[in-house]
Enzyme design. Structure first.
Site, mmCIF file in Angstrom:
data_model
loop_
_atom_site.group_PDB
_atom_site.id
_atom_site.type_symbol
_atom_site.label_atom_id
_atom_site.label_comp_id
_atom_site.label_asym_id
_atom_site.label_seq_id
_atom_site.Cartn_x
_atom_site.Cartn_y
_atom_site.Cartn_z
ATOM 1 C CB THR A 10 -20.598 17.954 -62.124
ATOM 2 O OG1 THR A 10 -19.732 18.280 -63.217
ATOM 3 C CG2 THR A 10 -19.813 17.304 -61.005
ATOM 4 N NE ARG A 33 -12.954 20.227 -63.773
ATOM 5 C CZ ARG A 33 -12.855 21.043 -64.808
ATOM 6 N NH1 ARG A 33 -11.701 21.643 -65.043
ATOM 7 N NH2 ARG A 33 -13.881 21.273 -65.598
ATOM 8 N NE ARG A 34 -18.831 21.963 -62.727
ATOM 9 C CZ ARG A 34 -19.550 22.225 -63.814
ATOM 10 N NH1 ARG A 34 -20.156 23.378 -63.935
ATOM 11 N NH2 ARG A 34 -19.663 21.336 -64.790
ATOM 12 C CG ASP A 59 -8.408 18.382 -63.135
ATOM 13 O OD1 ASP A 59 -8.443 17.723 -64.186
ATOM 14 O OD2 ASP A 59 -8.228 19.614 -63.104
ATOM 15 C CB VAL A 60 -9.897 13.223 -65.661
ATOM 16 C CG1 VAL A 60 -11.158 12.614 -65.085
ATOM 17 C CG2 VAL A 60 -10.213 14.291 -66.693
ATOM 18 C CB SER A 139 -17.080 13.999 -80.661
ATOM 19 O OG SER A 139 -17.655 15.053 -81.398
ATOM 20 C CE1 TYR A 152 -14.248 18.112 -77.946
ATOM 21 C CE2 TYR A 152 -15.348 18.188 -80.079
ATOM 22 C CZ TYR A 152 -15.329 17.787 -78.753
ATOM 23 O OH TYR A 152 -16.379 17.055 -78.234
ATOM 24 N N PRO A 182 -21.413 11.281 -80.387
ATOM 25 C CG PRO A 182 -22.162 11.862 -78.267
ATOM 26 C CD PRO A 182 -20.911 11.463 -79.010
ATOM 27 C CD GLU A 188 -23.374 22.938 -67.085
ATOM 28 O OE1 GLU A 188 -22.172 22.980 -66.780
ATOM 29 O OE2 GLU A 188 -24.279 22.805 -66.240
HETATM 30 P P1 NDP Z 1 -20.757 19.355 -70.192
HETATM 31 O O1 NDP Z 1 -19.907 20.565 -70.240
HETATM 32 O O2 NDP Z 1 -22.224 19.530 -69.933
HETATM 33 O O3 NDP Z 1 -20.167 18.311 -69.135
HETATM 34 C C1 NDP Z 1 -18.790 18.035 -69.104
HETATM 35 C C2 NDP Z 1 -18.459 17.236 -67.865
HETATM 36 O O4 NDP Z 1 -17.040 16.942 -67.891
HETATM 37 C C3 NDP Z 1 -18.727 17.981 -66.583
HETATM 38 O O5 NDP Z 1 -19.314 17.109 -65.636
HETATM 39 C C4 NDP Z 1 -17.339 18.399 -66.092
HETATM 40 O O6 NDP Z 1 -17.299 18.392 -64.675
HETATM 41 C C5 NDP Z 1 -16.485 17.244 -66.647
HETATM 42 N N1 NDP Z 1 -15.084 17.639 -66.767
HETATM 43 C C6 NDP Z 1 -14.552 18.538 -67.632
HETATM 44 N N2 NDP Z 1 -13.232 18.688 -67.397
HETATM 45 C C7 NDP Z 1 -12.935 17.843 -66.364
HETATM 46 C C8 NDP Z 1 -11.746 17.549 -65.656
HETATM 47 N N3 NDP Z 1 -10.586 18.129 -65.971
HETATM 48 N N4 NDP Z 1 -11.791 16.650 -64.656
HETATM 49 C C9 NDP Z 1 -12.964 16.050 -64.334
HETATM 50 N N5 NDP Z 1 -14.112 16.273 -64.965
HETATM 51 C C10 NDP Z 1 -14.104 17.184 -65.968
HETATM 52 O O7 NDP Z 1 -20.545 18.649 -71.611
HETATM 53 P P2 NDP Z 1 -21.180 17.301 -72.272
HETATM 54 O O8 NDP Z 1 -21.955 16.537 -71.301
HETATM 55 O O9 NDP Z 1 -21.817 17.715 -73.545
HETATM 56 O O10 NDP Z 1 -19.831 16.558 -72.661
HETATM 57 C C11 NDP Z 1 -19.460 15.291 -72.175
HETATM 58 C C12 NDP Z 1 -18.544 14.647 -73.201
HETATM 59 O O11 NDP Z 1 -19.233 14.516 -74.439
HETATM 60 C C13 NDP Z 1 -17.269 15.429 -73.519
HETATM 61 O O12 NDP Z 1 -16.208 14.507 -73.641
HETATM 62 C C14 NDP Z 1 -17.580 16.085 -74.865
HETATM 63 O O13 NDP Z 1 -16.424 16.335 -75.602
HETATM 64 C C15 NDP Z 1 -18.434 15.018 -75.498
HETATM 65 N N6 NDP Z 1 -19.322 15.423 -76.578
HETATM 66 C C16 NDP Z 1 -20.228 16.441 -76.407
HETATM 67 C C17 NDP Z 1 -21.085 16.769 -77.451
HETATM 68 C C18 NDP Z 1 -22.063 17.876 -77.365
HETATM 69 O O14 NDP Z 1 -22.479 18.393 -78.407
HETATM 70 N N7 NDP Z 1 -22.513 18.266 -76.175
HETATM 71 C C19 NDP Z 1 -21.077 16.019 -78.714
HETATM 72 C C20 NDP Z 1 -20.082 14.983 -78.765
HETATM 73 C C21 NDP Z 1 -19.264 14.695 -77.735
HETATM 74 P P3 NDP Z 1 -16.552 19.473 -63.752
HETATM 75 O O15 NDP Z 1 -16.562 20.777 -64.486
HETATM 76 O O16 NDP Z 1 -17.348 19.466 -62.478
HETATM 77 O O17 NDP Z 1 -15.185 18.903 -63.561
HETATM 78 C C1 8X3 Z 2 -19.218 18.016 -80.130
HETATM 79 C C2 8X3 Z 2 -19.810 17.973 -81.492
HETATM 80 O O1 8X3 Z 2 -19.671 18.919 -83.849
HETATM 81 O O2 8X3 Z 2 -19.261 20.465 -82.004
HETATM 82 O O3 8X3 Z 2 -18.289 16.999 -79.938
HETATM 83 O O4 8X3 Z 2 -17.629 18.815 -82.608
HETATM 84 S S1 8X3 Z 2 -19.043 19.089 -82.539
#
Ligand code: NDP
Ligand code: 8X3
Length: 251
Positions: A10, A33-34, A59-60, A139, A152, A182, A188
């Site tokens: 989402t 979830r959305r 919700d996972v 990450s 985290y 990454p 978001e």
């Molecule tokens: P966003 O917040 O943009 O997206 C997160 C997604 O995870 C949303 O679609 C949200 O959907 C879903 N989500 C969160 N909690 C739940 C839940 N309980 N059940 C189902 N879905 C869930 O973040 P990113 O795209 O940046 O993050 C994606 C992944 O990448 C994460 O695991 C994050 O830790 C990892 N990551 C991110 C980095 C960054 O800098 N952005 C760097 C490294 C890793 P909804 O709310 O609709 O449920």
């Molecule tokens: C997200 C990257 O550096 O904020 O996973 O942990 S960092």
């Protein structure tokens, strides 16, 4: 046509991944979830690309919901070629002695337990077909442990450790396990981490060019489209301006 299931589609990486694979003629299962966002993305992908799209809203963190979602798959939707375990979050960035229990629970329940629930429910479907590919989103925080990252970082180290072990377990079933790790990427993520504080979230990416969601989708696509005998074990991808979690060159 191949099928991919993306958790957390989402927003951010998951949404960009769903879009890229749809563009390349994969059938897509999107989850999150959305509900309204899932419906919007489903209708956009169906009308733009000639692919099938299935939305599963759950919700996972909830094992029963995960079980029901996967059990609800019928026909060709059971033939999941690639599972991307992307749903996840960071909540807060403070010293462990001031940690907020609810933040800790949400990170552990989503990033670790949600991911392993999905692996446990989807692997039997892959084993029946003697093939499959699981791509787990870890990450930079799975490689480094920076101050304030504590829980985290712990969850993302766990993702990498679980992935390495799962790779051994799943070898006899010809199921690949890969990881993408990454660094700073503008999605978001920081808005969620800082509890909706848009100014604080924006400040994280000021003065340098962070990764974007499409950069991560491209890497996931690269991993998913290698020949059967090739497994990209891990992609560790950083912005050019970033060397470590806390070393970012800002102009
Ligand atoms: P966003 O917040 O943009 O997206 C997160 C997604 O995870 C949303 O679609 C949200 O959907 C879903 N989500 C969160 N909690 C739940 C839940 N309980 N059940 C189902 N879905 C869930 O973040 P990113 O795209 O940046 O993050 C994606 C992944 O990448 C994460 O695991 C994050 O830790 C990892 N990551 C991110 C980095 C960054 O800098 N952005 C760097 C490294 C890793 P909804 O709310 O609709 O449920
Ligand atoms: C997200 C990257 O550096 O904020 O996973 O942990 S960092």
């Amino acid at each position: 046509m191949k099928t991919i299931l993306v958790t957390g589609a989402t927003a951010g990486f998951g949404e960009a991944t769903a879009r890229l694979f749809a563009q390349n003629d994969w059938n897509i299962i999107i989850t999150g979830r959305r509900k309204e966002r899932l419906e919007k993305l489903e209708s956009e992908l169906k009308s733009t690309y000639n692919v099938d799209v299935l939305s599963l809203c759950f919700d996972v963190r909830n094992l029963e919901e995960v079980k029901q979602a996967i059990a609800s798959l019928s026909g060709n939707w059971k033939n999941i070629d690639v599972l991307v375990n992307n749903a996840g979050l960071a909540a807060g960035r403070g010293p462990i002695q001031e940690g907020v229990y609810d933040d800790w629970e949400r990170m552990i329940d989503t990033n670790i337990k949600g991911l392993i629930y999905m692996i446990r429910e989807v692997t039997p479907l892959m084993m029946e077909r003697n093939q499959g590919h699981i791509i787990n989103v870890a990450s930079l925080a799975g490689w480094e442990a920076y101050g304030g990252g504590n829980i985290y970082c712990g969850t993302k180290h766990a993702v990498r450790a679980i992935s390495r072990s799962a790779r051994v377990d799943l070898l006899p079933h010809h199921i690949k396990v890969s990881v993408i790790s990454p660094g700073a990427a503008e999605t978001e993520f920081s808005l969620v981490r800082y509890n909706g504080d848009a100014e604080r979230a924006k400040a994280v990416y000021e003065g340098f060019q962070p990764l974007n969601a499409e950069d991560i989708a491209n890497s996931i696509y690269f991993m998913a489209t290698q020949p059967a005998h090739v497994n990209i074990e891990e992609i560790f991808i950083l912005p050019t301006a970033q060397a470590t979690a806390t070393t970012v060159f800002k102009d």
